[in-house]
Write a protein that holds these residues in place. Structure first.
Motif, PDB file in Angstrom:
ATOM      1  N   GLN A  87      -1.341   8.678  -7.231  1.00  0.00           N
ATOM      2  CA  GLN A  87      -2.705   7.808  -6.796  1.00  0.00           C
ATOM      3  C   GLN A  87      -2.222   7.056  -5.550  1.00  0.00           C
ATOM      4  N   SER A  88      -3.189   6.810  -4.798  1.00  0.00           N
ATOM      5  CA  SER A  88      -2.894   5.925  -3.610  1.00  0.00           C
ATOM      6  C   SER A  88      -3.526   4.759  -4.061  1.00  0.00           C
TER       7      SER A  88
ATOM      8  N   ILE B 191       6.458   2.802  -5.445  1.00  0.00           N
ATOM      9  CA  ILE B 191       5.614   3.354  -4.586  1.00  0.00           C
ATOM     10  C   ILE B 191       6.141   3.687  -3.284  1.00  0.00           C
ATOM     11  N   ASP B 192       5.701   5.136  -2.864  1.00  0.00           N
ATOM     12  CA  ASP B 192       6.506   5.915  -1.718  1.00  0.00           C
ATOM     13  C   ASP B 192       7.751   5.871  -1.837  1.00  0.00           C
TER      14      ASP B 192
ATOM     15  N   THR C 283       4.462   7.030  -7.022  1.00  0.00           N
ATOM     16  CA  THR C 283       5.540   8.243  -7.145  1.00  0.00           C
ATOM     17  C   THR C 283       6.042   8.029  -8.410  1.00  0.00           C
TER      18      THR C 283
ATOM     19  N   ALA D 291       0.852  -1.299   0.101  1.00  0.00           N
ATOM     20  CA  ALA D 291       0.015   0.012   0.144  1.00  0.00           C
ATOM     21  C   ALA D 291       1.069   1.192  -0.047  1.00  0.00           C
ATOM     22  N   GLY D 292       0.250   2.186  -0.401  1.00  0.00           N
ATOM     23  CA  GLY D 292       1.115   3.707  -0.644  1.00  0.00           C
ATOM     24  C   GLY D 292       0.823   4.230  -1.757  1.00  0.00           C
ATOM     25  N   THR D 293       1.403   5.386  -2.159  1.00  0.00           N
ATOM     26  CA  THR D 293       1.439   6.263  -3.247  1.00  0.00           C
ATOM     27  C   THR D 293       2.272   6.078  -4.288  1.00  0.00           C
TER      28      THR D 293
END
Length: 351
Positions: free
Chosen positions: A191-192, A97-98, A79, A75-77
Motif C-alpha cells: 500500500q502507498s 516503508i520502501d 513493504t 511517504a512511500g510503499t
C-alpha cells in the motif's frame, strides 16, 4: 471496558448513621436511661477486635493496557508489517516503508524531528541510551548530539540497511515505553502511504487490568496501592496499581465531555491470568482501613440520652448503656471506643 465503576460498597458514615437511626426506631426502649435493670435486649452480640475496611468496587478489563497507533513518518510503499500478536523488542523493526525499517527503541519522548550534530535535548539523551543498550559506544550518553554520536548512528544505520549519513531521520526510529505487542494492522504490504497514515496499533506486552473510576472515587487509585481482583471464574488475585491518569472523553451530541480517572493494575502473580484472553473482572480498592479496632454491628448502636451513640452492655440479668465514639463504618460494622469496653463484651442487638 465492561462498565462504569460502582460506588462505595461499604457504607460511609452518613449512610451507616442513617441505618442506625432506623434500627433505633425498631428497638423498644432504645435511647432510654443508662440502666435498664432486668429488661434484656431481644438478641445479643459481642464486641470483636479486628481490621475494618471501606472498599470501592469497580469494573475492570483484563488485557494488555492502552492501545496506541503508529503512523508513517515518510511517504512511500509499505513493504513489511509484523503479524498481529507479534512482540517487538528494542532494535527490531516495527514496520518498513520502501524497505527502510522503522526500528523500535525505548523511551517516553516520541520522535518528532531529525537529529544531527549540535542538537540537544531529552530525545538526544534517549537515543544515546538506546544506542548504548544496543552495544554501540565511543560517545557519552548525555543530551548532546556530538560527532561521536553521529559516528555511532552511522554504524547503526549501516547495520540496519539505512543510508549511512550519521543523521537520524524522522521515521527511522519509533519510541515506546518498552517491548510492544502488535494489536492490529491498519495498512497492508504494497500500500502507498503518505506521512501521517496509520499503519498499526500496539500495546504493551504485560497483562494489565484497566479500570475507569468517577473522579470522586479517584483518590482510592494511588500508584502502588494494592487491590483485590475477582477473575471470571470466581478466583481472587492480588494486584497493584502501576499507573494513574486523568482521562477526558469528548461528549456526544448535547452531552459535554466527561472526566474519569483511569488506573492500570498489574497482577502480583501474572500466571494467575495466563490462560485468560481479554476478560471482564471486578476490582476492589481499599478506601480506608482501621486495624486492631473494636467493632460491633451497626445495628447494635443506640441513641445516647445526651446525643451521639451508645451500646447496650449486658451484665448478667441486666443491661446498661455505655456511650461510644464511632469511627469507620464498613461492611455493616462500625468502629467504637468507650469506657470499659473490650473484646468479647456482650451487647444488645435487634433480632
Amino acid at each position: 471496558m465492561s462498565g462504569r465503576a460502582v460506588k462505595i460498597v461499604a457504607g460511609v458514615v452518613a449512610v451507616a448513621s442513617a441505618g442506625a437511626a432506623a434500627v433505633l426506631a425498631a428497638r423498644p426502649g432504645a435511647g432510654g436511661g443508662t440502666d435498664d435493670g432486668d429488661r434484656l435486649p431481644p438478641a445479643i452480640t459481642t464486641i470483636t477486635r479486628g481490621t475494618l475496611r471501606e472498599s470501592v468496587e469497580a469494573d475492570g478489563e483484563l488485557g494488555y493496557g492502552p492501545t496506541r497507533t503508529t503512523a508513517a513518518r515518510t511517504a512511500g510503499t509499505v513493504t513489511w508489517l509484523p503479524a498481529g500478536g507479534a512482540q517487538v523488542t528494542r532494535g527490531r523493526p516495527l514496520h518498513r516503508i520502501d524497505d527502510d525499517p522503522a526500528v523500535l527503541m525505548y523511551g517516553p519522548v516520541p520522535a518528532y524531528r531529525d537529529l544531527s550534530p549540535g542538537d540537544e535535548g531529552r530525545d538526544v539523551a534517549q537515543l544515546e541510551r538506546n544506542l548504548a543498550a544496543l552495544g554501540y559506544d565511543g560517545f557519552t550518553a548525555d543530551d548532546e548530539y556530538t560527532g561521536a554520536t553521529a559516528d555511532a548512528v552511522e554504524q547503526w544505520q549501516e547495520d540496519n540497511g539505512l543510508p549511512e549519513t550519521g543523521v537520524l531521520r524522522l521515521g527511522q526510529v519509533v519510541f515506546a515505553s518498552g517491548p510492544v505487542r502488535v494489536d492490529s494492522l491498519i495498512a497492508e504490504a504494497g500500500q502507498s502511504v503518505a506521512p501521517g497514515r496509520d499503519l498499526l496499533t500496539w500495546t504493551g506486552t504485560s497483562r494489565v487490568i484497566t479500570v475507569r473510576l468517577d473522579v470522586a472515587d479517584g483518590p482510592v487509585a494511588k500508584a502502588g496501592a494494592t487491590v483485590s481482583v475477582t477473575l471470571p471464574d470466581g478466583r481472587r488475585a492480588a494486584g497493584r496499581v502501576t499507573e494513574v491518569a486523568t482521562v477526558i472523553e469528548p461528549g456526544a451530541g448535547d452531552d459535554g465531555p466527561t472526566t474519569e480517572v483511569e488506573a492500570q493494575i498489574a497482577l502480583t502473580d501474572p500466571k494467575t491470568a495466563a490462560a485468560l484472553g481479554s476478560a471482564a473482572v471486578d476490582v476492589t480498592f481499599t478506601a480506608a482501613e482501621r486495624r486492631n479496632v473494636l467493632t460491633v454491628p451497626v445495628a447494635a448502636l443506640m441513641a445516647a440520652p445526651d446525643g451521639g451513640f451508645a451500646v447496650e452492655v449486658v451484665d448478667g440479668a441486666g443491661t446498661r448503656q455505655v456511650p461510644v465514639r464511632t469511627g469507620l463504618f464498613a461492611d455493616g460494622r462500625v468502629e467504637i471506643t468507650g469506657d470499659g469496653l473490650a473484646e468479647g463484651t456482650t451487647v444488645g442487638a435487634p433480632r
